[in-house]
Scaffold this active site. Structure first.
Site, PDB file in Angstrom:
ATOM      1  CD  GLU A   1      10.320  12.226  12.046  1.00  0.00           C
ATOM      2  OE1 GLU A   1      11.269  11.913  11.387  1.00  0.00           O
ATOM      3  OE2 GLU A   1       8.965  12.179  12.059  1.00  0.00           O
TER       4      GLU A   1
ATOM      5  CD  GLU B   1      12.685   4.080   8.976  1.00  0.00           C
ATOM      6  OE1 GLU B   1      12.606   5.044   9.620  1.00  0.00           O
ATOM      7  OE2 GLU B   1      12.857   4.273   7.564  1.00  0.00           O
TER       8      GLU B   1
ATOM      9  CE  LYS C   1      -1.313   2.640   2.958  1.00  0.00           C
ATOM     10  NZ  LYS C   1      -1.261   4.004   2.100  1.00  0.00           N
TER      11      LYS C   1
ATOM     12  CB  CYS D   1      12.577   9.392   9.362  1.00  0.00           C
ATOM     13  SG  CYS D   1      13.370   7.959   8.305  1.00  0.00           S
TER      14      CYS D   1
HETATM   15  P1  ADP Z   1       3.457  10.420   7.354  1.00  0.00           P
HETATM   16  O1  ADP Z   1       3.149  11.532   8.376  1.00  0.00           O
HETATM   17  O2  ADP Z   1       4.893  10.555   6.817  1.00  0.00           O
HETATM   18  O3  ADP Z   1       2.526  10.793   5.970  1.00  0.00           O
HETATM   19  P2  ADP Z   1       2.076   8.385   8.113  1.00  0.00           P
HETATM   20  O4  ADP Z   1       2.483   7.350   9.161  1.00  0.00           O
HETATM   21  O5  ADP Z   1       0.758   9.188   8.289  1.00  0.00           O
HETATM   22  O6  ADP Z   1       3.305   9.511   7.785  1.00  0.00           O
HETATM   23  O7  ADP Z   1       2.003   7.555   6.792  1.00  0.00           O
HETATM   24  C1  ADP Z   1       2.858   6.442   6.220  1.00  0.00           C
HETATM   25  C2  ADP Z   1       1.866   5.264   5.672  1.00  0.00           C
HETATM   26  O8  ADP Z   1       0.964   4.841   6.417  1.00  0.00           O
HETATM   27  C3  ADP Z   1       1.230   6.053   4.509  1.00  0.00           C
HETATM   28  O9  ADP Z   1       1.072   5.211   3.295  1.00  0.00           O
HETATM   29  C4  ADP Z   1      -0.065   6.122   4.963  1.00  0.00           C
HETATM   30  O10 ADP Z   1      -1.098   6.191   3.893  1.00  0.00           O
HETATM   31  C5  ADP Z   1      -0.171   4.977   5.885  1.00  0.00           C
HETATM   32  N1  ADP Z   1      -1.216   5.075   6.920  1.00  0.00           N
HETATM   33  C6  ADP Z   1      -1.610   6.040   7.659  1.00  0.00           C
HETATM   34  N2  ADP Z   1      -2.679   5.700   8.553  1.00  0.00           N
HETATM   35  C7  ADP Z   1      -2.855   4.405   8.356  1.00  0.00           C
HETATM   36  C8  ADP Z   1      -3.621   3.408   9.181  1.00  0.00           C
HETATM   37  N3  ADP Z   1      -4.362   3.642  10.193  1.00  0.00           N
HETATM   38  N4  ADP Z   1      -3.254   2.028   8.617  1.00  0.00           N
HETATM   39  C9  ADP Z   1      -2.489   1.939   7.720  1.00  0.00           C
HETATM   40  N5  ADP Z   1      -1.740   2.729   7.021  1.00  0.00           N
HETATM   41  C10 ADP Z   1      -1.864   3.954   7.473  1.00  0.00           C
END
Ligand code: ADP
Length: 477
Positions: A382, A251, A175, A285
């Protein structure tokens, strides 16, 4: 841009799958639509898991040489298409084209590396305590892996996870981040051309991350999750993964200290700070988040950094010599604005920048803040933007304590000429990686990963493949 690499449908079981719903992918610089992409939900996620599960039955039984050859064919195609992949990356993500090219090569290096590591998944034969039996150890692929990646390195984060998974004999459901699915889809297209069998790689773009996250974690067919992203989402996924006792590689976020002692070559340290802070406009990061400078050289370093930062060019990633490009979205800009404002309210001084660019509403000017202190949010969160936070210090013991005063533990940087200090700090600094006299540390031959709330597991190096292998013990009489 090579249109044949711009894909807009989901990739399931080797087919490009159309969905009823679609979501927009916009260019962060022009803020115009690039393309609308298939918006997958639970149904597509389950189809992808099923496809990966079926493909696992055959892919896991291929020889290491076959898997290695397929990965190398994929690597070759990525290198052949490097310029086009880089242009797609810059268009959807915004980073300077030179950095995008660097990312494609960096990501491809993991694929080549793990193609080679596939050939070295050795077991062991161990003597038994009574001498009557043999203890054999074999390694087997863990199974279907759910891969969730962020937008800041949309190609490399996928390569870094998919390569060891496939080398080990696992199949994957990916995903990608909603902001940057195009680099991921282009990689899928090249995997097809490389002859990686259908169902081994599946890709489900979505605007509803949690729906796919839940489908992946609630399936007993998925045996492992590999995630790169925020600590907040990592914690959610870890708790969801507990339901089916899925293995996790996490990570997560960092809060990297960058410490400059008074015995260094000052120009060298300034180069290191610039490289570590401003790559990807500060959206990594491992970016220096808190820069500690010894008080005796503080003023000189501030002046040298000021000269460098004032000369940085902002603009579109496709322009020449640009080093600061738009942040990924408005939320990114809002976060940087909030952190800078609250730091100023508490006494930090803006030496350069400090505002959104008057040329573009999603570019934040490269900024230097001095007099930053620990009660400021900018020293605890961050930043994920092009803002240098400078903090003077006077002695080693206190700076190490301050560097460790965070829940994160991903990267750290130390500039010093004192080899005894390097030895001491190697052990005392609480992070998974330390750059000594070096601001850019990540490459395919090194183990990337964090400690504390920055996560677990390692990517790259000879250690990276073990996250995708189960150890099986055979007692043979
Ligand atoms: P960032 O702030 O860098 O966008 P996130 O942790 O929100 O960091 O996003 C990293 C990845 O996790 C993206 O692919 C995002 O779509 C996905 N993501 C965000 N929320 C969820 C969730 N509840 N379950 C699964 N994947 C998620």
């Amino acid at each position: 841009m090579n249109e044949s690499l711009v894909k807009s449908r989901a990739f399931i079981n080797g087919e490009w799958v159309k969905t009823n719903k679609r979501f927009r992918v916009d260019d962060p610089f022009s803020q115009e639509l690039i393309v609308e992409v298939s918006d997958c939900g639970e149904e597509e996620a389950n189809q992808a898991i099923e496809a990966a599960h079926n493909a696992f039955q055959t892919w896991s039984k291929t020889t290491a040489q076959e898997r290695s050859d397929k990965l190398l064919a994929w690597y070759d195609l990525i290198i052949e298409n490097l310029d086009d992949l880089a242009e797609i990356l810059t268009t959807e993500q915004g980073k300077p084209l030179k950095e995008a090219k660097g990312e494609i090569q960096y990501g491809a290096n993991y694929i080549k590396w793990f193609a080679e590591e596939a050939l070295r998944i050795d077991g062991d034969i161990i003597p038994s305590p009574d001498g009557q039996k043999q203890i054999h150890v074999i390694k087997q692929p863990v199974g279907v892996v759910g891969i969730i990646t962020p937008w800041n390195f949309p190609q490399a984060m996928i390569a870094r996870k998919v390569a060891p998974a496939l080398a080990a004999g696992c199949t994957v459901v990916i995903k990608p981040a909603a902001e940057t699915p195009l680099s991921a889809l282009a990689m899928a297209e090249l995997s097809l051309q490389a002859g990686i069998p259908k169902g081994v790689i599946n890709l489900v773009p979505t605007s509803e991350a949690s729906v796919i996250g839940e489908a992946i974690t609630s399936s007993s067919k998925v045996r492992k999750i590999s995630f790169t992203g925020s600590t907040k989402v990592g914690k959610i996924l870890m708790s969801q993964a507990a339901e089916n006792v899925q293995r996790v590689t996490m990570e997560l976020g960092g809060n990297a200290p960058f410490i400059v002692f008074d015995d260094v070559d000052i120009d060298d340290a300034v180069e290191g700070i610039m490289a570590s802070k401003f790559r990807n406009s500060g959206q990594t990061c491992v970016c220096a988040n808190r820069v500690f400078i010894h008080e005796t050289i503080y003023q000189e370093i501030v002046e040298k950094l000021t000269n460098k930062v004032e000369s940085m060019k902002t603009g579109s990633g496709l322009e020449d010599d640009v080093s600061i490009t738009p942040l990924i979205n408005q939320a990114g800009i809002d976060k940087v604005k909030r952190l800078v404002q609250s730091a100023k309210d508490k006494g930090a001084k803006v030496i350069v920048g400090g505002n959104v660019s008057d040329k573009h509403n999603q570019i934040y000017e490269p900024t230097i803040l001095t007099d930053v202190s620990f009660d400021m949010d900018i020293a605890c969160e961050e930043i994920f933007g092009p803002v240098l936070s400078l903090i003077p210090f006077s002695n080693e013991e206190s700076v190490v304590e301050q560097a460790n005063a965070t829940k994160a533990g991903l990267a750290a940087y130390v500039y010093t000429d004192d080899r005894h200090r390097i030895k001491r700090l190697s052990e005392q600094i609480e992070s998974g990686m330390i750059g000594f006299n070096e601001g850019i540390i990540s490459n395919h031959m090194a183990p990337f990963g964090g400690v504390k709330e920055s996560g677990m597991g390692r990517e790259g190096s000879k250690y990276g493949i073990s996250d995708y292998l189960d150890i099986k013990y055979l007692c043979i009489k």
